[in-house]
Design an enzyme around this catalytic site. Structure first.
Site, PDB file in Angstrom:
ATOM      1  N   SER A  33       0.840  -1.210   0.000  1.00  0.00           N
ATOM      2  CA  SER A  33       0.000   0.000   0.000  1.00  0.00           C
ATOM      3  C   SER A  33       0.869   1.251   0.000  1.00  0.00           C
ATOM      4  O   SER A  33       0.614   2.196  -0.750  1.00  0.00           O
ATOM      5  CB  SER A  33      -0.912   0.032   1.235  1.00  0.00           C
ATOM      6  N   ARG A  50       0.853   7.745   6.099  1.00  0.00           N
ATOM      7  CA  ARG A  50      -0.050   6.900   6.887  1.00  0.00           C
ATOM      8  C   ARG A  50      -1.465   7.473   6.890  1.00  0.00           C
ATOM      9  O   ARG A  50      -2.449   6.726   6.877  1.00  0.00           O
ATOM     10  CB  ARG A  50       0.471   6.675   8.321  1.00  0.00           C
ATOM     11  N   HIS A  83      -2.901   6.441   3.714  1.00  0.00           N
ATOM     12  CA  HIS A  83      -3.175   5.010   3.826  1.00  0.00           C
ATOM     13  C   HIS A  83      -4.491   4.752   4.551  1.00  0.00           C
ATOM     14  O   HIS A  83      -5.258   3.859   4.200  1.00  0.00           O
ATOM     15  CB  HIS A  83      -1.987   4.364   4.576  1.00  0.00           C
TER      16      HIS A  83
END
Lengths: 211, 211
Positions: free
Chosen positions: B18, B41, B44
């Site tokens: 990812s 993040r 994500h």
């Protein structure tokens, strides 16, 4: 230092005011009355108007979900965060409950032994709990992929699948698998976006329609 | 029925894959190396690349946040959902802890008596706990507004404010108030977007940099 002035809204009025702004900004966009409160609550949760286009509902999914909640059908989440986001008082009033098996030791062990994800293994645990559940999947595409398998094999027959995982690996594909189901009600956020917060918001939007 | 093929990725490789996709799609965009893992993040967690532009960091905010976590400074959230989203094992390894006072009875009572929000009252409770906390605010602009007051009055001096509430009423204004602070480190998602998931992702991104 001067700031743009704070809007004076009483605490209990903040949510109402937010929904007014959302309605205003949606403008002429036509929403199905059965879906409207779900779509608006997801926008309320994310401030992302993309959801007005990307939430896909099977026929009467919201109505069927509400009926299931009122019958006490349990909600299964794939994160403790999603579980935490569901309004427990409203859930209790409806007579339902919420479960997340992701942090269970037997699930971790099962996942390790079978070289799969904990999300996959936690769906198996849910399947052992009941053939009929409401699944609120906001994180793991592998959960959706495995639900699709369990349905094809006749092992489960969910009352509703909320399929809103977020991310980059197999997220789009897993949602398309759920969208292909013809005999299981679903609410799916097409594309990459979603999240545990979105899953919880959808459950809450249904609970708040139960008086 | 045929589906777009699932990408074959082993469970333990999904996150890595990812992040590779996120890096790829960010293309030429230059990220500050100190901020990079936080920004990625958050993307994500949300699949929303807007955050690459809208996350605003005071100088060395990430480094200062990590230092505070390593010193055991507690994290205060404004939702139980945000609390649930923080990786407890990583938090424990760092020596820190997380607290949310939103569902506490004394907070509800205090809010009612003073005609304010529970978020406001729960910041007062945090202020009584310690002058120095890390605040991870993903939901309530009233929490940020009150933190700003408490700082101005010298009652608290947070080690970091993660200011990422989401929504439509006073969200933008409350974030601008935090962005105006010159002596308190902050990470703020400018605009309407944010959420408890974003707040938790930012804390986790710092925790994962502590070995």
């Amino acid at each position: 230092m001067e700031f743009r002035e704070l809007e004076r809204v009483r605490p209990e009025e903040i949510e109402k005011r937010s929904f007014e702004i959302i309605t205003q900004e949606l403008g002429d966009k036509k929403l199905d009355p059965e879906q409207e409160l779900v779509i608006k609550r997801v926008i309320h949760t994310t401030a992302d108007f993309d959801y007005a286009d990307h939430l896909i509902f099977s026929p009467h999914a919201v109505k069927l979900g509400i009926e299931a909640l009122k019958e006490g059908v349990p909600v299964i989440t794939d994160t403790n965060m999603g579980k935490a986001g569901i309004n427990k008082k409203a859930l209790e009033r409806a007579g339902s409950s919420v479960h997340c098996f992701m942090a269970d030791e037997d699930v971790a062990e099962d996942a390790k032994n079978r070289q799969t994800t904990r999300a996959h293994a936690s769906m198996d645990k849910a399947a052992r709990l009941s053939k009929e559940c409401i699944f609120a999947i906001g994180n793991a595409p592998t959960a959706l992929v495995h639900l699709h398998e369990l349905i094809q094999e006749g092992i489960i027959k969910p009352r509703l699948i909320i399929g809103v995982p977020v991310g980059f690996v197999n997220v789009i594909q897993s949602k398309e698998m759920i969208l292909s189901l013809s005999d299981v009600p679903y609410i799916v956020a097409r594309g990459r976006k979603g999240g545990s917060n979105v899953a919880a918001a959808i459950v809450n939007a249904m609970l708040y329609q139960i008086s």
